[in-house]
Motif scaffolding. Sequence first.
Motif, PDB file in Angstrom:
ATOM      1  N   THR A 248       0.710  -1.361  -0.038  1.00  0.00           N
ATOM      2  CA  THR A 248      -0.057  -0.056   0.107  1.00  0.00           C
ATOM      3  C   THR A 248       0.966   1.109  -0.091  1.00  0.00           C
ATOM      4  O   THR A 248       0.273   2.426   0.201  1.00  0.00           O
ATOM      5  CB  THR A 248      -0.981   0.104   1.255  1.00  0.00           C
ATOM      6  OG1 THR A 248       0.108  -0.080   2.392  1.00  0.00           O
ATOM      7  CG2 THR A 248      -1.909  -1.151   1.075  1.00  0.00           C
ATOM      8  N   ASP A 366     -17.555  -1.102  -7.676  1.00  0.00           N
ATOM      9  CA  ASP A 366     -17.028   0.013  -7.483  1.00  0.00           C
ATOM     10  C   ASP A 366     -17.749   0.989  -8.368  1.00  0.00           C
ATOM     11  O   ASP A 366     -17.157   0.915  -9.705  1.00  0.00           O
ATOM     12  CB  ASP A 366     -15.692   0.185  -7.474  1.00  0.00           C
ATOM     13  CG  ASP A 366     -14.995   1.712  -6.919  1.00  0.00           C
ATOM     14  OD1 ASP A 366     -14.995   1.839  -5.679  1.00  0.00           O
ATOM     15  OD2 ASP A 366     -14.397   1.891  -7.772  1.00  0.00           O
ATOM     16  N   LYS A 406      -5.804  -2.383  -6.920  1.00  0.00           N
ATOM     17  CA  LYS A 406      -6.030  -1.665  -5.806  1.00  0.00           C
ATOM     18  C   LYS A 406      -7.357  -1.786  -5.194  1.00  0.00           C
ATOM     19  O   LYS A 406      -7.526  -1.829  -3.890  1.00  0.00           O
ATOM     20  CB  LYS A 406      -5.769  -0.213  -6.209  1.00  0.00           C
ATOM     21  CG  LYS A 406      -4.527   0.196  -6.545  1.00  0.00           C
ATOM     22  CD  LYS A 406      -4.235   1.625  -6.981  1.00  0.00           C
ATOM     23  CE  LYS A 406      -2.891   2.249  -6.991  1.00  0.00           C
ATOM     24  NZ  LYS A 406      -2.475   3.584  -7.717  1.00  0.00           N
ATOM     25  N   ARG A 410      -7.743  -3.224  -1.374  1.00  0.00           N
ATOM     26  CA  ARG A 410      -8.535  -2.710  -0.363  1.00  0.00           C
ATOM     27  C   ARG A 410      -9.459  -3.405   0.256  1.00  0.00           C
ATOM     28  O   ARG A 410      -9.844  -3.368   1.416  1.00  0.00           O
ATOM     29  CB  ARG A 410      -9.298  -1.195  -1.185  1.00  0.00           C
ATOM     30  CG  ARG A 410      -9.996  -0.422   0.062  1.00  0.00           C
ATOM     31  CD  ARG A 410     -10.601   0.725  -0.709  1.00  0.00           C
ATOM     32  NE  ARG A 410     -11.661   0.209  -1.711  1.00  0.00           N
ATOM     33  CZ  ARG A 410     -12.148   0.906  -2.460  1.00  0.00           C
ATOM     34  NH1 ARG A 410     -12.055   2.234  -2.554  1.00  0.00           N
ATOM     35  NH2 ARG A 410     -13.288   0.426  -3.074  1.00  0.00           N
ATOM     36  N   ASN A 411     -10.230  -4.293  -0.571  1.00  0.00           N
ATOM     37  CA  ASN A 411     -11.207  -5.331  -0.028  1.00  0.00           C
ATOM     38  C   ASN A 411     -10.687  -6.249   0.768  1.00  0.00           C
ATOM     39  O   ASN A 411     -11.267  -6.477   1.969  1.00  0.00           O
ATOM     40  CB  ASN A 411     -11.892  -5.728  -1.116  1.00  0.00           C
ATOM     41  CG  ASN A 411     -13.040  -6.697  -0.870  1.00  0.00           C
ATOM     42  OD1 ASN A 411     -13.822  -6.631   0.178  1.00  0.00           O
ATOM     43  ND2 ASN A 411     -12.903  -7.860  -1.377  1.00  0.00           N
ATOM     44  N   ARG A 413      -7.862  -6.036   2.515  1.00  0.00           N
ATOM     45  CA  ARG A 413      -7.201  -5.671   3.557  1.00  0.00           C
ATOM     46  C   ARG A 413      -8.167  -5.261   4.675  1.00  0.00           C
ATOM     47  O   ARG A 413      -7.851  -5.251   5.796  1.00  0.00           O
ATOM     48  CB  ARG A 413      -6.310  -4.460   3.216  1.00  0.00           C
ATOM     49  CG  ARG A 413      -5.274  -4.048   4.333  1.00  0.00           C
ATOM     50  CD  ARG A 413      -4.532  -2.546   3.900  1.00  0.00           C
ATOM     51  NE  ARG A 413      -3.651  -2.604   4.883  1.00  0.00           N
ATOM     52  CZ  ARG A 413      -2.944  -1.141   5.228  1.00  0.00           C
ATOM     53  NH1 ARG A 413      -3.582  -0.354   4.410  1.00  0.00           N
ATOM     54  NH2 ARG A 413      -1.933  -0.885   6.010  1.00  0.00           N
ATOM     55  N   ASP A 414      -9.293  -5.154   4.333  1.00  0.00           N
ATOM     56  CA  ASP A 414     -10.305  -4.675   5.250  1.00  0.00           C
ATOM     57  C   ASP A 414     -11.070  -6.245   5.596  1.00  0.00           C
ATOM     58  O   ASP A 414     -11.397  -6.329   6.958  1.00  0.00           O
ATOM     59  CB  ASP A 414     -11.571  -3.851   4.652  1.00  0.00           C
ATOM     60  CG  ASP A 414     -11.148  -2.575   4.678  1.00  0.00           C
ATOM     61  OD1 ASP A 414     -10.277  -2.010   5.279  1.00  0.00           O
ATOM     62  OD2 ASP A 414     -11.710  -1.621   3.896  1.00  0.00           O
TER      63      ASP A 414
END
Length: 561
Positions: A248, A366, A406, A410-411, A413-414
């Motif tokens: 990141t 998205d 990316k 992001r998905n 990592r959450d």
Amino acid sequence: DLPGITRIPLKDSDQPKDIEKITTEMAKRYCGDGRTIILCVVAANIDLTTSEALKYAQEWDKNMIRTIGVLTKIDIMDTGTNCKKTLMNQEVFLKLGYVGVKNRSQQDINDKVRVQRGLDAEKQWFMNHPIYRSLPKDCYGTDTLTQKLSRIMYAHIRVNLPDITKEVDEKLKSVEERIRDLGTPLPTTDGQRMQMLWAMINTFVTSFRNKITGKFDMKAMQIKKEKPDLSGGAKIKSVFFNLFSDYTAQNYQVTKDLLDKDIERSIVLHEGDNLSGFPSVEVFYYLIQPELEKLKEPAVKCLFDVYYYLEELAHTILEKTFVRFPTVIGELMAVIQQIMSEERDKAKYIVESLIDSEIGYMFTNDAEYNGKRTDIVPKIDEADKAVDPTTIYVKEMRARIESYYKLVLRNVRDSVPKIIGCFLVRSIQDKMQLELASRLTKNEQVNSLLSEPPSMAEERKRLNETRDILRKAVKVMQRDQDLNTSYSQTEDELITDLAKLKMESRKKVEEASEKTKKAATNMFGLDATKKKHQLLSLIHISEPTRPLYISYAVFCLKKKK
């Protein structure tokens, strides 16, 4: 009461060959203490300048503010000799001076002459002696020595009492804390033991849960003071924050290792026999899937990092909670590890399935990505009209990979921390108490292991005795804090010198401590200094005296090891 410095071991005795070294080190260990009063006993019928006791006293008490000389054997000096100059402090100077005494002879002891009768005889001997009767009365007599020692002792206590009181309080707190750790004596019946086991398990589970949720736990604080480092839920959260941190970074590009020719070859490979000029979506799948595969290893590592920390945390709390029963800790830890490993495997399957779903089916809702599909295609300037279409396709494919990667990152990592938090951390908390109760009920070995070592019972008894002694000491010091008594000019000077020396010593200790602290901070980032506790003592060094090696009666406030 220290022995004399013995030079040669006695024949057919248990004295070792290095008896001189042993007795010297013993004397140095006690007399080197700055709070020790040294009672330096020297025979009057020898040359004072050859006295080993005086030599060591001057070496260990360089300021000579805690050494008092005692002259014995005055009554058996050679005819025509006396020790008047020594008693008047005119030969080897001692700040606290000398006191001459006449002890009972060995014959008196054999005849069982009472101590009081011996003291009366001593007093009459000095008063009738043609030389000593003219001396000041504070130069001779056991009574004089007792009074002088008492005043000197009071002077030392008066100066050191605040520090002694503080150290006794600290020692008392430490002993009481250890007694709390040891707990009450072990119950005798199996039912009472099992009831106590459930109570301790409940304490363990509550402490474990509170540690993770960050709730203040008074019981945990009572068990042991914690270091102010990140721990519990805060530690787990820091692991989550570091997940995919390398991916990141602001300048990170997933396609940095992809060469243009590699992308071109992929386009040609997946074009097949179709019409040229339309890049296939298979190229996108082919190039991004290996990069998405790389996300699985950090995600699983994050899971195991949290698992190992939970295991370590459980073991630490278990050791504190069951400190009285070290034999049962291993059995309980095996059950806890089994529970944790089951939940870890479930969570691992879900984490891997999440990554597999990102690899196996690519989709996004998205709005930004879906609404700006054409913006991803690189624009062609007027000057670049002659550019090869393949180069345009390469740039477009690179841009699409970066953009979609990316979104996935992001998905994931959450989602990964949520999965680990829900299916590992929360699940362990919810199931721990019930599973422990269920499995330990079936384990007959645990109840038999629920016993404390004999050494622990002995330690509890010893600590209770120590606590009673310390409490009595606190009462005595609170009662006699003023220590009102009359002092002579010498004792008043002694108090001043002791206070001055104490301030100088404290200043040196603080300076050395500050240097050590700075050095430790620079090297390790921690405070490596510890205060060394001292206790007040009254010690004397004796020369070998009469036959049978009779020792002088003195008292000591430091318990010998």
